[in-house]
Design an enzyme around this catalytic site. Structure first.
Site, short mmCIF file in Angstrom:
data_model
loop_
_atom_site.label_atom_id
_atom_site.label_comp_id
_atom_site.label_asym_id
_atom_site.label_seq_id
_atom_site.Cartn_x
_atom_site.Cartn_y
_atom_site.Cartn_z
N SER A 8 37.34 44.42 26.87
CA SER A 8 37.51 45.75 27.52
C SER A 8 36.96 46.96 26.83
CB SER A 8 39.14 45.90 27.64
OG SER A 8 39.52 47.00 28.24
N HIS A 33 34.56 44.03 30.78
CA HIS A 33 35.88 44.61 31.51
C HIS A 33 35.75 46.30 31.43
CE1 HIS A 33 39.79 43.85 33.58
NE2 HIS A 33 40.36 44.74 32.73
N ASP A 35 38.04 49.41 32.81
CA ASP A 35 39.18 49.96 33.12
C ASP A 35 38.99 51.29 33.55
OD1 ASP A 35 41.29 47.67 32.54
OD2 ASP A 35 40.49 48.08 30.48
N MET A 37 41.07 54.30 35.34
CA MET A 37 42.45 54.76 35.52
C MET A 37 42.26 56.12 36.15
SD MET A 37 44.19 53.66 31.80
CE MET A 37 43.72 51.88 31.17
N HIS A 66 38.36 47.12 36.80
CA HIS A 66 39.46 46.86 36.97
C HIS A 66 40.10 48.26 37.38
CE1 HIS A 66 43.73 46.12 35.07
NE2 HIS A 66 43.96 46.05 36.30
N MET A 68 42.63 50.96 38.19
CA MET A 68 43.92 51.20 38.17
C MET A 68 44.02 52.41 38.84
SD MET A 68 44.94 49.76 34.39
CE MET A 68 42.95 49.74 34.09
N MET A 137 48.40 40.91 35.19
CA MET A 137 48.61 41.90 33.91
C MET A 137 49.81 41.15 33.08
SD MET A 137 46.66 44.18 34.32
CE MET A 137 47.24 45.09 32.86
N ASP A 175 45.25 40.09 31.60
CA ASP A 175 44.82 41.13 30.74
C ASP A 175 45.94 41.64 30.29
OD1 ASP A 175 43.58 43.68 30.13
OD2 ASP A 175 43.31 44.31 32.37
C1 DX5 Z 1 45.39 48.01 30.28
C2 DX5 Z 1 44.05 47.55 30.59
C3 DX5 Z 1 43.50 46.58 29.59
C4 DX5 Z 1 43.38 46.98 27.91
C5 DX5 Z 1 43.69 45.69 27.34
O1 DX5 Z 1 45.88 48.80 31.32
O2 DX5 Z 1 43.87 47.01 32.11
O3 DX5 Z 1 42.30 46.00 30.10
O4 DX5 Z 1 42.17 47.50 27.73
O5 DX5 Z 1 43.97 46.18 26.22
P1 DX5 Z 1 44.51 45.09 24.89
O6 DX5 Z 1 43.54 44.01 24.93
O7 DX5 Z 1 44.38 45.86 23.69
O8 DX5 Z 1 45.73 45.01 25.10
ZN ZN Z 2 42.13 45.88 32.47
#
Ligand code: DX5
Ligand code: ZN
Length: 216
Positions: A8, A33, A35, A37, A66, A68, A137, A175
Site C-alpha cells: 500500500s 495498492h 488508497d 480518501m 481502493h 474510500m 477490510m 486490507d
Molecule cells: C487503510 C487502507 C490500507 C492501509 C493499510 O484505510 O485501506 O490500505 O494502507 O495499512 P497497514 O498495512 O499499515 O495496516
Molecule cells: Zn486500502
C-alpha cells in the site's frame, strides 16, 4: 489460486514516490495498492489523480485502486483513465452500486467491492456475480498502522464458501494490519490478495518482507 501481495503506497515516502514505486516494481509483489480518501467517507485525506498518474508512470504492475470516497460512481471512470487496472469502491459509500460497477467496466478496468469491519459479507451475495473481487477490510478504513481485526478471517472463509457455491472464482483481498506474522493464516482462510503498508515500508528490507509474506 496464486498468492498476491499488494504493497500500500499510503505508507510510502511521498518525498521519494518514484523511488518507492520502483522498489515495488522490481519486487515479488504483483500488485500496487493505492488508497484514495476524501475526508468524508473516512476521517482522512490521502491523494488523487496526479499521484496515481505518477505511480502509473513508474510501474507496469497491476494498479489496485481502493476508493474510500462518497459517491464513487462520480469518479470511478476517471481513476481508470488515470491508470487503475482494478477499481474497488465501498458497499457503504455507493448510492447506485450497478451504476458504479457499470462505469468502472465501461472504462475498461476490473471491479472490486469492499466492506468495512462491521458490514456482514452476506450483503454481497446478490452482487458477487457482477464483481471480480471483494475487499474485506481488517481495520477501520482511513489510516495505516492499525491492528488486524481477527473476525476478518471468518468473513474471508464465508465469502470463499459463498463464491464456491455460486461457481465463481471471485478474488478475495484483505486490507489492514497484515504482516508476515499473520499472512499465512489469512491466505489459509481463502484470501488471494493481501494488502500491507506499514509492515512493508517500515521493514529494514521491504523486498525481503514481501517475499516473507508470500511464503508465510
Ligand atoms: C487503510 C487502507 C490500507 C492501509 C493499510 O484505510 O485501506 O490500505 O494502507 O495499512 P497497514 O498495512 O499499515 O495496516
Ligand atoms: Zn486500502
Amino acid at each position: 489460486m496464486p498468492r498476491i501481495v499488494a504493497p500500500s503506497m499510503l505508507s510510502a515516502d511521498f518525498g521519494h514516490l518514484d523511488r518507492d514505486t520502483r522498489m515495488v516494481d522490481r519486487s515479488a509483489a504483483e500488485w500496487i495498492h493505492i488508497d484514495v480518501m476524501d475526508g468524508l467517507f473516512v476521517p482522512n485525506i490521502s491523494f488523487g489523480f496526479p499521484v496515481l498518474k505518477a505511480i502509473r508512470r513508474a510501474s507496469a504492475k497491476c494498479l489496485d485502486v481502493h476508493l474510500m470516497i462518497v459517491d464513487p460512481e462520480r469518479y470511478a471512470g476517471r481513476f481508470v483513465e488515470a491508470g487503475a487496472d482494478i477499481v474497488t469502491f465501498h458497499y457503504e459509500a455507493a448510492r447506485d452500486i450497478p451504476a458504479c460497477i457499470g462505469s468502472i467496466r465501461r472504462a475498461g478496468a476490473r471491479v472490486g467491492i469492499s466492506v468495512k469491519p462491521a458490514t456482514p459479507v452476506e450483503v454481497l451475495c446478490d452482487l458477487l456475480p457482477s464483481v471480480d473481487m471483494v475487499l474485506v477490510m481488517s481495520v477501520e478504513p482511513g489510516f495505516g498502522g492499525q491492528a488486524f481485526i481477527p473476525e476478518a478471517l471468518q468473513k474471508v472463509a464465508d465469502l470463499r464458501a459463498m463464491a464456491r457455491q455460486l461457481g465463481l472464482e471471485t478474488l478475495i483481498e484483505v486490507d489492514g494490519g497484515i504482516s508476515a506474522r499473520n499472512a499465512g493464516a489469512i491466505f489459509a482462510a481463502g484470501a488471494d490478495v493481501l494488502v500491507a503498508g506499514s509492515s512493508i515500508f517500515g521493514a529494514a528490507d521491504p523486498e525481503a518482507e514481501i517475499v516473507r509474506m508470500l511464503n508465510a
